[in-house]
Structures are given as C-alpha cells and as structure tokens.
Design an enzyme around this catalytic site. Structure first.
Site, PDB file in Angstrom:
ATOM      1  N   GLY A 228       0.710  -1.047  -0.034  1.00  0.00           N
ATOM      2  CA  GLY A 228      -0.002   0.113   0.109  1.00  0.00           C
ATOM      3  C   GLY A 228       0.935   1.189   0.025  1.00  0.00           C
ATOM      4  N   SER A 229       0.235   2.366   0.562  1.00  0.00           N
ATOM      5  CA  SER A 229       1.052   3.638   0.449  1.00  0.00           C
ATOM      6  C   SER A 229       2.228   3.611   1.543  1.00  0.00           C
ATOM      7  CB  SER A 229       0.108   4.774   0.799  1.00  0.00           C
ATOM      8  OG  SER A 229      -0.491   4.690   2.058  1.00  0.00           O
ATOM      9  N   GLY A 233       2.704   2.285   5.410  1.00  0.00           N
ATOM     10  CA  GLY A 233       3.755   1.223   5.588  1.00  0.00           C
ATOM     11  C   GLY A 233       4.483   1.939   6.708  1.00  0.00           C
ATOM     12  N   GLU A 250       5.533  -3.268   0.894  1.00  0.00           N
ATOM     13  CA  GLU A 250       5.752  -2.887  -0.480  1.00  0.00           C
ATOM     14  C   GLU A 250       4.791  -1.843  -0.670  1.00  0.00           C
ATOM     15  OE1 GLU A 250       7.461  -4.335  -2.887  1.00  0.00           O
ATOM     16  OE2 GLU A 250       8.220  -6.223  -1.920  1.00  0.00           O
ATOM     17  N   CYS A 284       1.663   0.495  -8.971  1.00  0.00           N
ATOM     18  CA  CYS A 284       3.040   0.994  -8.191  1.00  0.00           C
ATOM     19  C   CYS A 284       4.137   1.233  -9.212  1.00  0.00           C
ATOM     20  CB  CYS A 284       3.054   0.055  -7.124  1.00  0.00           C
ATOM     21  SG  CYS A 284       3.117  -1.713  -7.711  1.00  0.00           S
TER      22      CYS A 284
HETATM   23  P1  NAD Z   1      -3.450   2.283   1.393  1.00  0.00           P
HETATM   24  O1  NAD Z   1      -2.176   2.478   1.998  1.00  0.00           O
HETATM   25  O2  NAD Z   1      -4.503   3.272   1.543  1.00  0.00           O
HETATM   26  O3  NAD Z   1      -4.118   0.833   1.855  1.00  0.00           O
HETATM   27  C1  NAD Z   1      -3.555  -0.494   1.717  1.00  0.00           C
HETATM   28  C2  NAD Z   1      -4.241  -1.381   2.746  1.00  0.00           C
HETATM   29  O4  NAD Z   1      -3.847  -0.815   3.989  1.00  0.00           O
HETATM   30  C3  NAD Z   1      -5.676  -1.386   2.668  1.00  0.00           C
HETATM   31  O5  NAD Z   1      -6.097  -2.634   2.725  1.00  0.00           O
HETATM   32  C4  NAD Z   1      -6.179  -0.437   3.941  1.00  0.00           C
HETATM   33  O6  NAD Z   1      -7.061  -0.818   4.573  1.00  0.00           O
HETATM   34  C5  NAD Z   1      -4.900  -0.604   4.825  1.00  0.00           C
HETATM   35  N1  NAD Z   1      -4.606   0.219   5.742  1.00  0.00           N
HETATM   36  C6  NAD Z   1      -4.891   1.379   5.925  1.00  0.00           C
HETATM   37  N2  NAD Z   1      -4.544   1.897   7.054  1.00  0.00           N
HETATM   38  C7  NAD Z   1      -3.915   1.012   7.838  1.00  0.00           C
HETATM   39  C8  NAD Z   1      -3.519   1.042   9.077  1.00  0.00           C
HETATM   40  N3  NAD Z   1      -3.187   2.010   9.944  1.00  0.00           N
HETATM   41  N4  NAD Z   1      -3.129  -0.127   9.451  1.00  0.00           N
HETATM   42  C9  NAD Z   1      -3.078  -1.266   8.869  1.00  0.00           C
HETATM   43  N5  NAD Z   1      -3.581  -1.355   7.468  1.00  0.00           N
HETATM   44  C10 NAD Z   1      -4.107  -0.309   7.164  1.00  0.00           C
HETATM   45  O7  NAD Z   1      -3.184   2.095  -0.276  1.00  0.00           O
HETATM   46  P2  NAD Z   1      -3.983   1.812  -1.495  1.00  0.00           P
HETATM   47  O8  NAD Z   1      -4.564   3.285  -1.674  1.00  0.00           O
HETATM   48  O9  NAD Z   1      -4.924   0.850  -1.383  1.00  0.00           O
HETATM   49  O10 NAD Z   1      -2.842   1.420  -2.818  1.00  0.00           O
HETATM   50  C11 NAD Z   1      -2.260   2.504  -3.220  1.00  0.00           C
HETATM   51  C12 NAD Z   1      -0.621   2.240  -2.849  1.00  0.00           C
HETATM   52  O11 NAD Z   1      -0.252   0.962  -2.869  1.00  0.00           O
HETATM   53  C13 NAD Z   1       0.010   3.219  -3.751  1.00  0.00           C
HETATM   54  O12 NAD Z   1       0.853   4.030  -3.000  1.00  0.00           O
HETATM   55  C14 NAD Z   1       0.785   2.434  -4.684  1.00  0.00           C
HETATM   56  O13 NAD Z   1       2.331   2.496  -5.073  1.00  0.00           O
HETATM   57  C15 NAD Z   1       1.059   1.065  -3.503  1.00  0.00           C
HETATM   58  N6  NAD Z   1       1.400  -0.248  -3.966  1.00  0.00           N
HETATM   59  C16 NAD Z   1       2.628  -0.656  -4.035  1.00  0.00           C
HETATM   60  C17 NAD Z   1       2.948  -1.875  -4.596  1.00  0.00           C
HETATM   61  C18 NAD Z   1       4.099  -2.540  -4.545  1.00  0.00           C
HETATM   62  O14 NAD Z   1       4.386  -3.781  -4.642  1.00  0.00           O
HETATM   63  N7  NAD Z   1       5.088  -1.719  -4.192  1.00  0.00           N
HETATM   64  C19 NAD Z   1       1.907  -2.579  -5.380  1.00  0.00           C
HETATM   65  C20 NAD Z   1       0.623  -2.002  -5.449  1.00  0.00           C
HETATM   66  C21 NAD Z   1       0.305  -0.753  -4.498  1.00  0.00           C
END
Ligand code: NAD
Length: 501
Positions: A228-229, A233, A250, A284
């Site tokens: 995720g973001s 992370g 990631e 990503c």
């Molecule tokens: P996000 O960080 O908003 O959410 C990702 C996940 O984390 C969701 O399931 C969300 O519910 C959960 N989450 C949110 N807050 C949390 C917390 N405090 N504790 C635990 N879990 C929590 O990301 P998104 O908007 O769903 O995805 C987009 C981001 O993901 C972009 O930054 C993108 O670059 C990244 N991404 C990275 C990769 C990689 O492999 N490097 C792949 C795909 C997406």
C-alpha cells in the site's frame, strides 16, 4: 436488492459482530452498488486469530507437497473462473477487461509456481568442520500471517502473499482493501473449494484503521505482509519494529521511463502509453515520469500528445475502452490537485488536465473519470516530479544525456521500477547498474512484472524483502539449523578442529 456479504471466520461465512456494513460501488458508475460488506471490529479479528491458530496446528503438519497439490487445484479453479472473476473485478475496480484478465492470470501463475515449490522448499546440508557430524538447515512454518492488500491488483497481490505463505505451512488472515472486497470474497471461495482446510484462511473485511491496525498490533500474528502507500507502511513498520514482527512492505513508486536520442521512438511511444495510462496510472510501477533526451524531446512529445489524446476513456467493461476510471472521488480530487500544483510550479498542461467534458451519451457522467494528462516543462525537484500521484498523469522532463537522466531518475525517495529505451548496449548496461530501483526494464515500459521473478523496490518503496519468484519463500518460512554429532564424544566447534593455519 443489494447483496450482503460476510466475513469468513472459524470455518464459516459469518456476519460481523458490529452489525455494520459498507457499500462497494462500481467506479465507472457510482449508482451501481456491488454489495454490502462487513465493517468488522476487533472482536471479529479476535475470533479469526483463535481459529487461525487451530488452522495452523493442522496445516503446518501437512506435508509441503500436499499443500502444493491444494494450490495446484486453486490454480486450476482460477483458470476455469478467469473470465467471471475478471468481469467482477472490472466492475469493482474499474480497469479494463484485458487488465483484470491479466490480474487473474498472475494469480494463476503464482498458484502453479507455489504448487511446484511444495516439492522443493530446499534446505541445505553442508560439511561440518568436525568428523562424524552433520550440519544442515531446513525451513519451518512460522504461524499466522496477516496480509493487508491495496485496491489496484485485487487478486494478484493477495495471491503473491497468500500462496507462498500457505505453501510454507502458515495460516493466513486476509484484510483486503475496502474498495475491492468482492474480488477478495471470490478468491477465498476458490481456496475453500480447492480443499484448503477452512480454518487455515480467514477473511476479515473492514477499515484499515480498525481491522488492519488490530491485525498489525496483535501479538499472536508474528508475520505481516503489507502492500500500500508509503505513509501507511511507515506506521505499520513502527509497530512491527517495536513488536519484533517479521514484516514485508511493498509501497509507493515514482517510476521513470528514459528515452534516449538513439531509441526506437515508435516502440517507446507504445511503451509510455501503456506504462503511464494503463490501469489509469494506478499501478505502483506506473510510468509517472518521462525523461526525454533533449535531441528528441520536441518530436517525441508531439507523437505522444497526438496518440494519448486519442485514448478512449470509458467503463472497463466496454470492449472499446482503453482507459477506465479512477478508484474513487478522493483519488480524482488528488489528481486534480496535483495538476493545479504543477501549473503553480511552472509546468504546462500539454494534454488533458481535467474531468472529461461534453461526454456524448453520458457514459462518463457517473464515474470517477479523468483525462489522460501530460505535463511538460517539468523540472527535477517539482512536487509533480517527486510525489506519487497514482493517476493518469505523466510528467515530462528534458535531460541532456544518459548521465543526467539517471541522476534525475535516482533523485526521488522511491525506488521501484525504471525503464530505458536505447539501442546503445553500453549505455543500457550502465543504466542497469546505476539506476536505483528494484526493477529495470530495457526497451520495455516500467510495468510488466512476471510472477516467477522477485518483485520489489529500494529506498522508501520497500524494506528489503521481495515478493514473487523464489525469494518470497524465505520470508514466509523460518530457517532452522541442525547439527547431528554421531562421534560419541564431545567435539567443540572452533576448538577441537584438526588444523589451525
Ligand atoms: P493504502 O495504504 O491506503 O491501503 C492499503 C491497505 O492498507 C488497505 O487494505 C487499507 O485498508 C490498509 N490500511 C490502511 N490504514 C491502515 C493501518 N493504519 N493499519 C493497517 N492497515 C491499514 O493503499 P491503497 O490506496 O489501497 O493503494 C495504493 C498504494 O499502494 C500506492 O501508494 C501504491 O504505490 C501502493 N502499491 C505498491 C505496490 C508495490 O508492490 N510496491 C503494489 C501496489 C500498490
């Protein structure tokens, strides 16, 4: 009547203890409600963990080749359901059907790779420095793995985590992104039908700040894998650090494609259109920066705006569509804000830069669409050059040579993917060595990972682990080292060796 979905906890589909639900909507038509999904609470998670412990006790003792056979069956079922799941995913997430088909295919590839790994999971036997003694290592399952996934690859990313975790003998708790709960539901149905013992997988829907957080903070979940973001992370990393958890992160990217003066420009054009506007820029690995050699800058820009201006925006389920909607209104607002920031910083909008106007037939009226956008005159250091936008926005930067292009590429906090178009083999090898990214493509865009190779980034994109390929199996297993001394005497390592130089 809108369908109401459940969690999968303790071997059963169950309603959340909170009695609370959220709606899952089609981003191409916000009036289309796909279903109501549980807004779970900590009690649901607590039950899931108690059940996963039982699942782990059973599954960790199942021979790895048998675990592999279950994953083989999972792969076969995904093949049979590929079209159905792809359509459901497009309706839920927005990307076009060819891409959601690719997303499912990545899950299939990951399943078949994992299945064969069940007959490898190699340990090592190495010579001991003492006679009549064996020294070796093997891999043990760890326990419960908490899997937290983003919206943009609703099936592939969960499978990258889940299949290796299961193959290694762990139980999993799956917390999918709130925007794509239906695809998660379909995936868990496949696992159960394939014969996975029910308590080995738990699906807990809900908000990241509630369920995701509780999962990360729970002492009985020793492994967390998050995609995720970078912001989310970082907070997960802080918690896991304090609790000594094994953590794979990631995160975001700000990937660049470099096009040199000797490149095949038509090839580079196909590449950048796919890299920047595929998945509406919500990958990503999306190409969000285009670094052009000054000698071809103007010509290539002209080619790019002419072609990008013709990309057909629309619902992903429509066969003619090339670019779908963004995931939700917040994402569209973020894109619009960055375009404003770019203008304030002195960049120009060469194409797009707005919500589509004059939409004939109203196909785009109720969706989170934004026009493919090309920003020119972008200088290194501008916010649109440094920060992840996660939308169909491409920032174009001019460079005088490859050395400058590499410097610009590296001068961001992220390090996921990079791409170079050139015919100069010496330049290509220099770039492969000097680009600070986990992945580099030569004469291909920044997207296109294959399931059997390691995937991940450096700097603030990751924390050193890789998904995919052979390396991910190290993350989901614990190495145990064993010495067997059958000499019948006490032999002291480093002291009773026969020869000291
Ligand atoms: P996000 O960080 O908003 O959410 C990702 C996940 O984390 C969701 O399931 C969300 O519910 C959960 N989450 C949110 N807050 C949390 C917390 N405090 N504790 C635990 N879990 C929590 O990301 P998104 O908007 O769903 O995805 C987009 C981001 O993901 C972009 O930054 C993108 O670059 C990244 N991404 C990275 C990769 C990689 O492999 N490097 C792949 C795909 C997406």
């Amino acid at each position: 009547m809108t369908e109401t979905f459940k969690n999968f906890i303790a071997g059963d589909w169950v309603a959340p203890s909170t009695g609370d639900y959220f709606e899952d909507r089609n981003p191409a038509d916000w009036n289309d409600v796909i279903g109501r999904f549980p807004r779970s609470g900590p009690d649901d998670l607590q039950r899931a963990i108690a059940s996963a412990k039982r699942g782990f006790a059973q599954w960790s003792k199942t021979p790895a080749p048998i675990r592999g056979q279950v994953l083989q069956r999972v792969g076969q079922l995904l093949v049979e359901r590929k079209d159905v799941i792809a359509r459901a995913m497009t309706r839920e997430m927005g990307k076009v059907l060819a891409e959601t088909g690719g997303d499912v295919q990545e899950g299939i590839d990951t399943a078949f790779y994992a299945a064969t790994e069940g007959r490898r999971l190699f340990g090592r036997v190495v010579p001991s420095e003492l006679r009549n003694k064996w020294a070796m290592s093997y891999r043990r399952p760890i326990g419960i793995a908490g899997l937290i996934t983003p919206f943009n690859f609703p099936l592939a990313i969960p499978t990258w985590k889940m299949f290796p975790a299961l193959l290694c003998g762990n139980a999993v708790i799956f917390k999918p992104a709130e925007d794509v709960p239906h695809t998660a539901h379909l995936l868990v149905e496949v696992l159960l039908e394939a014969g996975l013992p029910p308590e080995v997988v738990q699906l807990v829907h809900g908000q990241g700040s509630v369920v995701g957080r509780a999962l990360v903070e729970h002492p009985d979940v020793p492994v967390i894998s998050f995609t995720g973001s970078t912001e989310t992370g970082a907070s997960i990393g802080a918690t896991c650090g304090k609790m000594h958890k094994r953590l794979s992160l990631e995160m975001g990217g700000k990937n660049a494609m470099m096009v040199m003066e000797d490149a095949d420009l038509d090839l580079a054009l196909d590449g950048v259109l796919w890299g920047a506007f595929g998945t509406t820029g919500q990958r990503c690995t999306a190409t969000s920066r285009l670094i052009l050699h000054e000698k071809i800058h103007d010509k290539f820009l002209q080619m790019l705006t002419a072609r990008a201006g013709k990309l057909r925006l629309g619902p992903g389920l429509d066969a003619k569509t090339e670019v779908g909607p963004l995931i939700h209104e917040e994402a569209r607002q973020k894109v619009a804000e960055y375009v404003d920031i770019a203008k304030k910083e002195g960049a120009s909008v060469a194409l797009g830069g707005r919500i589509p106007q004059g939409d004939k037939g109203g196909r785009l009226e109720c969706g989170w669409f934004y026009e493919p956008t090309v920003l020119t005159g972008v200088k290194p250091g501008m916010r649109v050059e440094q920060e992840e936008i996660f939308g169909p926005v491409l920032a174009v930067i001019k460079a005088k040579d490859l050395t400058e292009a590499i410097r610009v590429n590296n001068d961001v906090k992220y390090g996921l993917s990079s791409s170079l178009y050139t015919r100069d083999v010496n330049g290509a090898f220099r770039a492969m060595t000097d680009l600070d990214t986990g992945i580099t493509y030569v004469n291909a865009p920044t997207i296109g990972a294959e399931a059997h190779l390691p995937f991940g980034g450096v700097k603030q994109t990751g924390n050193g682990h890789r998904e995919g390929g052979w390396e991910v199996y190290d993350f989901y297993s614990e190495t145990k080292t064993i010495y067997v001394d059958y000499s019948g005497t006490l032999q002291r390592a480093q002291i009773d060796t026969e020869f000291s130089p």
